[in-house]
Motif scaffolding. Structure first.
Motif, PDB file in Angstrom:
ATOM      1  N   ALA A  69       1.841  13.202   9.784  1.00  0.00           N
ATOM      2  CA  ALA A  69       1.432  13.181   8.385  1.00  0.00           C
ATOM      3  C   ALA A  69       0.863  11.805   8.085  1.00  0.00           C
ATOM      4  O   ALA A  69       1.357  10.796   8.594  1.00  0.00           O
ATOM      5  N   THR A  70      -0.186  11.768   7.272  1.00  0.00           N
ATOM      6  CA  THR A  70      -0.784  10.495   6.901  1.00  0.00           C
ATOM      7  C   THR A  70      -0.944  10.431   5.399  1.00  0.00           C
ATOM      8  O   THR A  70      -1.135  11.452   4.733  1.00  0.00           O
ATOM      9  N   ILE A  71      -0.799   9.213   4.845  1.00  0.00           N
ATOM     10  CA  ILE A  71      -1.051   8.958   3.439  1.00  0.00           C
ATOM     11  C   ILE A  71      -1.955   7.732   3.372  1.00  0.00           C
ATOM     12  O   ILE A  71      -1.712   6.725   4.051  1.00  0.00           O
ATOM     13  N   SER A  72      -3.036   7.819   2.609  1.00  0.00           N
ATOM     14  CA  SER A  72      -3.983   6.714   2.614  1.00  0.00           C
ATOM     15  C   SER A  72      -4.715   6.642   1.290  1.00  0.00           C
ATOM     16  O   SER A  72      -4.792   7.625   0.548  1.00  0.00           O
ATOM     17  N   ASP A  73      -5.211   5.457   0.992  1.00  0.00           N
ATOM     18  CA  ASP A  73      -6.147   5.221  -0.101  1.00  0.00           C
ATOM     19  C   ASP A  73      -6.871   3.921   0.213  1.00  0.00           C
ATOM     20  O   ASP A  73      -6.814   3.426   1.349  1.00  0.00           O
ATOM     21  N   GLY A  88       0.820  -1.200   0.000  1.00  0.00           N
ATOM     22  CA  GLY A  88       0.000   0.000   0.000  1.00  0.00           C
ATOM     23  C   GLY A  88       0.853   1.250   0.000  1.00  0.00           C
ATOM     24  O   GLY A  88       2.087   1.188  -0.033  1.00  0.00           O
ATOM     25  N   PRO A  89       0.185   2.451   0.024  1.00  0.00           N
ATOM     26  CA  PRO A  89       0.973   3.683   0.100  1.00  0.00           C
ATOM     27  C   PRO A  89       1.735   3.739   1.421  1.00  0.00           C
ATOM     28  O   PRO A  89       1.225   3.333   2.458  1.00  0.00           O
ATOM     29  N   HIS A  90       2.935   4.272   1.358  1.00  0.00           N
ATOM     30  CA  HIS A  90       3.734   4.299   2.583  1.00  0.00           C
ATOM     31  C   HIS A  90       4.769   5.421   2.477  1.00  0.00           C
ATOM     32  O   HIS A  90       4.999   5.989   1.408  1.00  0.00           O
ATOM     33  N   PHE A  91       5.351   5.671   3.627  1.00  0.00           N
ATOM     34  CA  PHE A  91       6.405   6.688   3.701  1.00  0.00           C
ATOM     35  C   PHE A  91       7.744   6.019   3.371  1.00  0.00           C
ATOM     36  O   PHE A  91       8.204   5.136   4.100  1.00  0.00           O
ATOM     37  N   VAL A  96       6.862  10.001   0.137  1.00  0.00           N
ATOM     38  CA  VAL A  96       5.871   8.932   0.076  1.00  0.00           C
ATOM     39  C   VAL A  96       6.060   8.160  -1.216  1.00  0.00           C
ATOM     40  O   VAL A  96       6.632   8.671  -2.188  1.00  0.00           O
ATOM     41  N   ALA A  97       5.590   6.922  -1.226  1.00  0.00           N
ATOM     42  CA  ALA A  97       5.768   6.065  -2.390  1.00  0.00           C
ATOM     43  C   ALA A  97       4.561   5.149  -2.538  1.00  0.00           C
ATOM     44  O   ALA A  97       3.712   5.057  -1.651  1.00  0.00           O
ATOM     45  N   ASN A  98       4.559   4.460  -3.690  1.00  0.00           N
ATOM     46  CA  ASN A  98       3.500   3.492  -4.005  1.00  0.00           C
ATOM     47  C   ASN A  98       2.120   4.168  -3.968  1.00  0.00           C
ATOM     48  O   ASN A  98       1.193   3.696  -3.322  1.00  0.00           O
ATOM     49  N   LEU A  99       2.028   5.299  -4.663  1.00  0.00           N
ATOM     50  CA  LEU A  99       0.789   6.083  -4.638  1.00  0.00           C
ATOM     51  C   LEU A  99      -0.040   5.816  -5.891  1.00  0.00           C
ATOM     52  O   LEU A  99       0.432   5.247  -6.874  1.00  0.00           O
ATOM     53  N   LYS A 100      -1.278   6.274  -5.831  1.00  0.00           N
ATOM     54  CA  LYS A 100      -2.138   6.321  -7.004  1.00  0.00           C
ATOM     55  C   LYS A 100      -2.996   7.582  -6.930  1.00  0.00           C
ATOM     56  O   LYS A 100      -2.890   8.367  -5.973  1.00  0.00           O
ATOM     57  N   LYS A 101      -3.839   7.815  -7.932  1.00  0.00           N
ATOM     58  CA  LYS A 101      -4.581   9.073  -7.993  1.00  0.00           C
ATOM     59  C   LYS A 101      -5.411   9.322  -6.745  1.00  0.00           C
ATOM     60  O   LYS A 101      -5.568  10.452  -6.293  1.00  0.00           O
ATOM     61  N   ASP A 109       2.853  17.930  -2.924  1.00  0.00           N
ATOM     62  CA  ASP A 109       3.160  17.514  -4.295  1.00  0.00           C
ATOM     63  C   ASP A 109       3.343  16.002  -4.320  1.00  0.00           C
ATOM     64  O   ASP A 109       4.449  15.483  -4.193  1.00  0.00           O
ATOM     65  N   LEU A 110       2.217  15.283  -4.471  1.00  0.00           N
ATOM     66  CA  LEU A 110       2.303  13.817  -4.465  1.00  0.00           C
ATOM     67  C   LEU A 110       2.936  13.289  -5.740  1.00  0.00           C
ATOM     68  O   LEU A 110       3.425  12.156  -5.764  1.00  0.00           O
ATOM     69  N   GLY A 111       2.930  14.085  -6.804  1.00  0.00           N
ATOM     70  CA  GLY A 111       3.542  13.622  -8.045  1.00  0.00           C
ATOM     71  C   GLY A 111       5.029  13.378  -7.897  1.00  0.00           C
ATOM     72  O   GLY A 111       5.579  12.409  -8.430  1.00  0.00           O
ATOM     73  N   SER A 112       5.706  14.270  -7.166  1.00  0.00           N
ATOM     74  CA  SER A 112       7.144  14.093  -6.948  1.00  0.00           C
ATOM     75  C   SER A 112       7.438  13.168  -5.785  1.00  0.00           C
ATOM     76  O   SER A 112       8.565  12.711  -5.614  1.00  0.00           O
ATOM     77  N   GLY A 113       6.426  12.913  -4.959  1.00  0.00           N
ATOM     78  CA  GLY A 113       6.636  12.058  -3.798  1.00  0.00           C
ATOM     79  C   GLY A 113       7.229  12.786  -2.617  1.00  0.00           C
ATOM     80  O   GLY A 113       7.460  12.174  -1.574  1.00  0.00           O
TER      81      GLY A 113
END
Length: 1410
Positions: free
Chosen positions: A1111-1115, A1040-1043, A1063-1068, A1088-1092
């Motif tokens: 900070a949190t990243i989720s999908d 999943g998405p992660h730091f 962050v890495a392993n992202l999607k839209k 800027d999630l595009g650059s990570g």
């Protein structure tokens, strides 16, 4: 001579000043020798004039040089003699005179010395026999010294001598008595060898010698030669000879110095010579790839205004081809080199014109190729631009007495006629573009100067054309330049003077200039032959088309490589050359190139490969022929092998015989024998014979041995044994050696039971027996010898009948170890367990062999695991499977050396110990660098590993867990690395069932090893927990998405503080959030999630911004979080970084005064109160108080001194400290700085007080009022001020007149109002309320608009300045407490004038200020 004037030279012809001669010469003899003296006088004038012409060259001459040397003479007793010499040098040398090596005493009056310029004379007015000696003149200056010697022999006068045939010979004849020469033998002790050097280096050749007999007055003359050219002491070569040593030193090598150097020691009885080659290679070029420097600069045909320069080209073995050459010149006495040709010339000869007559020049040459220009060649000797025939017109005329006139012929005859025609014109030198013409001058008898014109024409044309010359031609020799190649020309000469020109000379025949034929063809076949161990003789056929060949270059190359190098760096003229400095045993090939003025030819074909070794020669003669047995019909002979084999193995021997007393030798065997033991049969019993032996090798048959002694052919019948033979020696040390021999051929009446060895010192006949008890074997180590002494040895065999005949005595053997010799060592190999005898030879040559023996018998049986390995100078005897019976003495000798040998004795006890050690090595316990350990990998896998000291590729191993073997099948894994010795087992899933003991067992060859690891209790729980964590972490990261990088705090160069994470392993659909203390933060800029990379700036970083940030990243696949606590160390590190950056940016302190005090400011990138900042007054630290206010803004730090006094003067400083350093800024608040600041503070304080207490309208008045006609308007507001202000009203700028309609009131000094009753249209307008006291006030405008009933309410705009400030009355007076004196009034400042108040109704308050 340029600009020559015609003058006479009157010279005193004192014969003693011209030559050395006897003062007793008669007048008749003087007349007979007049012609000779006349020529001498002319030459003296020539020398004087030449010195004038070379005056410019004088600064070039440094060391002394004798131009005229002393000459030896024989005189009679009581006569006088004068010795003279001429010396040059700059500065002028000082000359001292010596007699037989002792400086002359001038005080006795026996000798008279005179010096005029460079001419020095020594006169002996009255000679005696004591004056017979060798006289020397030694000249010295600051640059060196030179000497000249001559012998003077004083004879007693006898009457018969008057008629001797040689009594009145000219002074040039030698008049020394006949000498019987002594034969002196010269032996070289040390000789110089070949020298291999580079340009710019120095080289010294030294030879030491002994003389027999060594006579002080008959020392040899040392003559040095290079390529058969005699060398003398000069600036290029320094020669020193004395005390048995002669040395030649070349201080600065050039390629011109390359060649074969020879020292020749000359005595009256003979000579001794030695030679060696000196190689001078090119130095580093100025530009990589540039050619080497040209060499051998020669000057030809020097004339008034031109010379011809020639040189030899360099070799271009590795450089590119030469494109041409530049010629440079430099006038003597200067250092200014100028280039003579604008474009490179391709041939090695160039005419340089445009020289100045009488000036001397140096010349040098540089080569050019595509890479650049070479270094300059060695400069030429100086040459003067002179007319070579100028002095041919000199003649001498006797005036009578002792006076002679020397003058030019054209100064003595009539004048007024043109000269005659020249004759004999011919070409003395022809080249491609020029011809040197020579002719005979006409008979000329005029004072007017004469010159020549030259005309040329093509041979097939009659169109004569005058040759343009830069200066008048005065000599009958001139070079005509700028001719075409391969063309035929004719030339003729005109002689001319001021009276006209002569008839033209007879023209020459057709003279054809040379045509460019190109470089020579390639040399023919190259043949190389052996010379010495380090040199090879190269011979080749000359090129078929030499084309004015200059010489050859020889190149060499190791066989199999393409690295060609030059064997010579100066052209070699002969077709054979000895290449020196080669490596013995290496194989070379050679090639040759021919050169001429245009360059190098193609390379010749390569020679056949040749290995460098000494040339083969026939062997020397065998010697010491001995008789070993005789049966009455035959004799057994033995002899010693030749001392010199000639460079090859001796293949065969030839034996001749003859009867004693006869001269005819007869060969006794066909074919030849190969051993040194031969039985000669068919002899006559009782006869006496002599024998001689020849040895032969590949080179041929050597000389015959010395005939043997007379040997009688009588049968041996004695019971004792015959002689042993073939004594050999090895293991020679300073006090011992080993003797070996062969058993006797004749054994006597019984078998040989033993041997005795005897020895005697060289030159004595006292034999000593080395062993009292006979030895049964045929070797013996002789000890107790004297170091350095020489001995001879012999052996006697023993049988039951007694001691037999002695062998022939050996050659002398010196008890001295070979320099650098080593002993045999014996070890057990730590890896293989083999027993190894090892020997390192201190000498080794091509063809050397190591001969191993056991108990001095050569080893031939290698079937039991005995191996001999030899590499270079190292040899080993290896026992692969040693046994108990292998003890004994093992020896080794090296052939083709000076007796290099050694031995080692292995006893039975030592062998048993080595066998035990060998077993342990071959059955070892594998040593471990690291015991069994574990490491938890990603996904929770467990790696068990250990590291051995060393493992082979054949290693095997097993892993066990609680005595149960683990499988390496998938998903588990087992592997090893031979290079590191690491063995590992990776367990894919580590669970609670794996608690216990883990073991690894290793087998490698004969070695074994084991290691265990116990994982129970807390250790196991910790490992299991870590494995579980890594497993979960792997799932988190991979699924999943992660730091990829957790939150961190970064401080920028501008002191900005930012939270950063990746962050890495992202999607839209992935969503990112920021939090502080669980409260979401909405940043100004979205992540800027595009650059990570996600950043959160923390504005105005301080303790207020500290806290826990998250900070949190989720999908839909999951959620990951990262948090950081900005407090404690994290906060302190950030503040420290800010301290560092802000401190470095801190500006100097500045003053900013306020109404409360004097404030000092320090501007910097960022300031917060948490920074480590210290304020100081002098040395005292300041802290925040009512008196001192410390603070700042984000852009600066401040400190304010409240109500400053005299005590507050001084230096104030701010110190900004971080963990690494600190930054300090200082301000001196005293003197004018303080006074100005204090005055500013007082002014601001007064203005603030006035502002606080001036009259003010607090509120209540509108800006605009609209009211219906006939209504009542009340304008009311609140005012304040201390003292209470005055209030006045104006309408349209004029005072309001109080009446029934206008009512003004001021209640309690605070509430002011204006009431207008029954307003009408006339009451519309701008009303102004003025509030004012002594500290100033203000005026407020109100716009009143009256409209009639029924009309629309008008839209009225307020005035642009509804309120105006009225400045205070100056000076402003601030009331002080009664206990303090009143301060000085505040300084005045310009202020705007108050608005004018018109006449009108006043409020019951003080009148406002006008």
């Amino acid at each position: 001579m340029k600009g020559k004037t015609f003058k006479r030279h009157l010279l005193n012809v004192d014969l003693q000043s011209i030559t050395l001669h006897m003062s007793t010469v008669s007048s008749e003899a003087m007349e007979e020798r007049y012609e000779h003296k006349t020529q001498a006088r002319i030459q003296d004038v020539v020398r004087t004039k030449m010195m004038d012409k070379y005056v410019r060259e004088e600064p070039m001459i440094r060391g002394p040089k004798f131009m005229v040397r002393l000459r030896s003479h024989t005189v009679f007793e009581n006569s006088s003699i004068k010795l003279f010499c001429t010396v040059e040098g700059f500065p002028m040398p000082v000359v001292k005179w010596y007699k037989d090596g002792v400086i002359l005493c001038m005080s006795c009056g026996t000798y008279l010395i005179e010096a005029k310029g460079g001419i020095h004379t020594l006169e002996i007015p009255r000679c005696s026999t004591d004056d017979t000696a060798q006289y020397a003149a030694v000249a010295c200056n600051s640059h060196g010294q030179a000497s000249t010697q001559a012998s003077v022999i004083v004879k007693r006068f006898k009457q018969e001598d008057e008629s001797c045939s040689y009594a009145w010979l000219p002074y040039t004849a030698a008049m020394l008595p006949q000498i019987q020469y002594t034969k002196i033998h010269i032996t070289f002790l040390d000789k110089f060898g070949p020298v291999f050097a580079t340009e710019g280096q120095s080289a010294t050749l030294t030879a030491t010698m002994t003389l027999n007999p060594n006579l002080a007055n008959l020392q040899p003359e040392a003559q040095w030669y290079r390529d058969d050219t005699r060398l003398f002491d000069s600036k290029w070569v320094k020669i020193h000879t004395g005390r048995g040593v002669t040395t030649l030193t070349i201080p600065n090598l050039f390629k011109d110095d390359e060649g074969l150097y020879k020292i020749r020691l000359v005595t009256k009885g003979g000579t001794a010579e030695h030679s060696a080659f000196v190689s001078v290679s090119d130095g580093p070029p100025p530009v990589p790839g540039a050619p080497g420097a040209p060499m051998d600069i020669k000057i030809h045909d020097a004339n008034r205004d031109y010379v011809i320069v020639s040189w030899k080209p360099p070799n271009t073995t590795t450089e590119g081809p030469i494109l041409g050459y530049f010629v440079d010149k430099c006038e003597v006495g200067t250092e200014n080199w100028t280039q003579c040709n604008d474009h490179p010339i391709k041939i090695c000869k160039y005419p340089v014109s445009g020289l100045f007559e009488g000036h001397a020049y140096y010349f040098r040459v540089r080569a050019v190729n595509s890479h650049g220009i070479s270094k300059a060649s060695r400069m030429s000797d100086p040459i003067a631009a002179l007319d070579p025939t100028e002095f041919e017109n000199l003649h001498a005329k006797k005036l009578g007495g002792t006076l002679t006139v020397v003058s030019y012929r054209d100064e003595v005859e009539a004048e007024g006629k043109p000269p005659g025609a020249a004759s004999g014109i011919h070409a003395s030198e022809i080249d491609r573009t020029y011809v040197v013409l020579s002719w005979r001058a006409p008979a000329y008898f005029s004072k007017a100067p004469m010159w020549y014109y030259i005309e040329k024409c093509m041979a097939d044309s009659g169109a004569w054309q005058r040759v343009n010359t830069q200066v008048p031609i005065r000599s009958p020799r001139y070079a005509v330049f700028d001719l075409s190649e391969g063309k035929q020309y004719k030339f003729r000469i005109f002689a001319a003077n001021i009276y006209g020109a002569s008839e033209p000379s007879e023209p020459t025949g057709p003279i054809e200039t040379l045509q460019l034929k190109g470089v020579p063809s390639a040399p023919g076949q190259v043949i190389s032959t052996r010379e010495t161990n380090t040199s090879v003789l190269i011979q080749w056929a000359p090129p078929k088309e030499p084309n004015q060949l200059i010489g050859y270059y020889i190149d060499q190359c190791v066989k199999g490589s393409k690295d060609w190098t030059s064997a010579n760096h100066k052209p070699h003229k002969d077709t054979k050359f000895v290449v020196s400095g080669l490596t013995t045993g290496e194989t070379y090939v050679f090639r040759v190139q021919a050169i001429n003025e245009l360059g190098l030819s193609d390379e010749s074909q390569e020679s056949a490969p040749l290995t460098v070794k000494a040339a083969l020669t026939p062997p020397s003669a065998p010697y010491d022929i001995a008789l070993l047995n005789c049966d009455g019909h035959s004799m057994v002979l033995n002899w010693k092998k030749p001392l010199h084999s000639g460079g090859a193995n001796i293949k065969e021997y030839y034996v001749d015989k003859r009867r004693s007393g006869t001269t005819m030798w007869r060969e006794v065997h066909i074919p030849p024998v190969t051993e040194r033991l031969y039985k000669v049969e068919g002899l006559t019993e009782g006869a006496v014979y002599q024998f001689q032996v020849y040895a032969a090798n590949l080179a041929g048959l050597g000389p015959a041995a010395k005939p043997s002694a007379d040997l009688s052919c009588e049968a041996w019948t004695m019971p004792e044994p015959g002689p042993a033979y073939d004594l050999t020696f090895s293991e020679v040390r300073d006090k011992s050696l080993l003797v070996e021999w062969q058993k006797p051929v004749y054994t006597g009446s019984g078998a040989v039971t033993g041997y005795h060895v005897e020895y005697a010192k060289k030159g004595t006949s006292e034999w000593t027996t080395a062993n009292e008890t006979a030895v049964s074997h045929r070797f013996l180590k002789v000890t107790s010898l004297e170091a350095g002494a020489s001995y001879t040895f012999r052996v006697r065999a023993v049988n039951a009948a007694g001691v037999g005949m002695a062998s022939m005595a050996s050659d002398p053997v010196t008890a001295k170890a070979v320099e650098g010799s080593q002993e045999v060592s014996c070890v057990v190999d730590e890896k293989s367990g083999d027993i190894v005898l090892s020997f390192e030879s201190c000498q080794i040559t091509e063809g050397s062999q190591f001969i191993w023996k056991k108990d001095y018998k050569e080893m031939t049986d290698f079937s039991h695991g005995v191996v001999i390995k030899t590499e270079g100078s190292h040899s080993k005897l290896i026992f692969k499977n040693a046994e108990k019976e292998d003890f004994g003495t093992y020896s080794v000798s090296v052939t083709n050396t000076e007796g290099v040998s050694s031995s080692y004795t292995i006893s039975a006890e030592e062998l048993a110990k080595m066998l035990e050690l060998s077993y342990d090595i071959r059955h070892p316990i594998i040593p471990l660098k690291s015991e069994l350990a574990y490491k938890i990998l990603e996904r929770g896998r467990m790696r068990f590993w250990l590291q051995a000291e060393e493992i082979s590729s054949n290693v095997t191993y097993k892993f066990f867990a609680n005595n149960k073997e683990l499988s390496g099948a998938d998903p588990n894994k087992m592997s090893h690395d031979v290079s590191t010795g690491i063995i590992e087992f990776i367990m894919d899933h580590f669970t609670e069932e794996n608690e216990g003991t883990f073991t690894c067992q290793i087998t490698d060859g004969g070695g074994k090893g084991q290691s265990s690891l116990v994982l129970i209790g807390d250790a196991f729980k910790a490992a299991l927990a870590e494995a579980d964590y890594q497993r979960r972490e792997y799932i988190r990261v991979k699924e999943g998405p992660h730091f990829s990088e957790f939150l961190s705090l970064q401080v920028g160069d501008d002191c900005s503080v930012t939270l950063v994470c990746k962050v890495a392993n992202l999607k839209k659909e992935s969503v990112f959030h920021w939090y502080k203390e669980d409260t979401e933060i909405i940043p100004d800029v979205k992540p800027d999630l595009g650059s990570g990379v996600c950043k959160l700036p923390i504005k105005l970083f301080s303790l207020k911004t500290a806290g826990v940030y998250k900070a949190t990243i989720s999908d839909d696949r999951g959620k990951d979080k990262s948090q950081i606590d900005i407090s404690g160390k994290v906060f302190d590190d950030a503040i420290n970084k800010i301290n560092q950056l802000a401190g470095a940016s801190a500006a100097e302190l500045v003053i900013n005064c306020t109404a409360t005090g004097i404030q000092m400011q320090c501007h910097m990138k960022y300031f917060t109160s948490e920074m480590n900042i210290t304020w100081c007054h002098g040395e005292a630290k300041l802290s925040h108080s009512d008196k001192i206010v410390i603070g700042g803004t984000p852009a600066m730090a401040t400190i304010e001194v409240i109500e400053p006094t005299e005590k507050d003067k001084g230096k104030y400083s701010i110190v900004i400290t971080n963990s690494e350093n600190s930054h300090k800024r200082t301000l001196d608040l005293s003197g004018d700085v303080y006074e100005k600041a204090f005055a500013e503070f007082q002014k601001l304080k007064a203005e603030a007080y006035a502002e606080k207490n001036r009259g003010k309208v607090v509120g209540g008045l509108p800006d605009v009022v609209t009211i219906m006609e006939k209504k009542t308007l009340s304008l009311t507001c609140t005012v304040c001020g201390e003292p209470k202000p005055q209030v006045s009203w104006l309408k349209n700028g004029a005072d309001v007149e109080l009446d029934d309609q206008y009512v003004v009131s001021l209640d309690q000094g605070k509430f002011a109002s204006l009431t207008i009753k029954g307003v009408s249209m006339e009451n519309s307008g701008r009303y102004t309320m003025i509030v004012q006291n002594k500290y100033g006030g203000e005026s407020v405008d109100i716009v009143v608009s009256v409209y009639r009933h029924g009309e629309n309410i008008p839209q009225v705009k307020p005035t642009l300045t509804p309120k105006t400030i009225i400045p205070p009355k100056l000076p402003i007076e601030i009331p002080q407490p009664k206990s303090q004196p009143a301060p000085s009034p505040a300084p005045s400042s310009p202020s705007p004038a108050p608005p004018k108040a018109g006449r009108g109704m006043k409020s019951p308050t003080p009148t406002r200020r006008k």
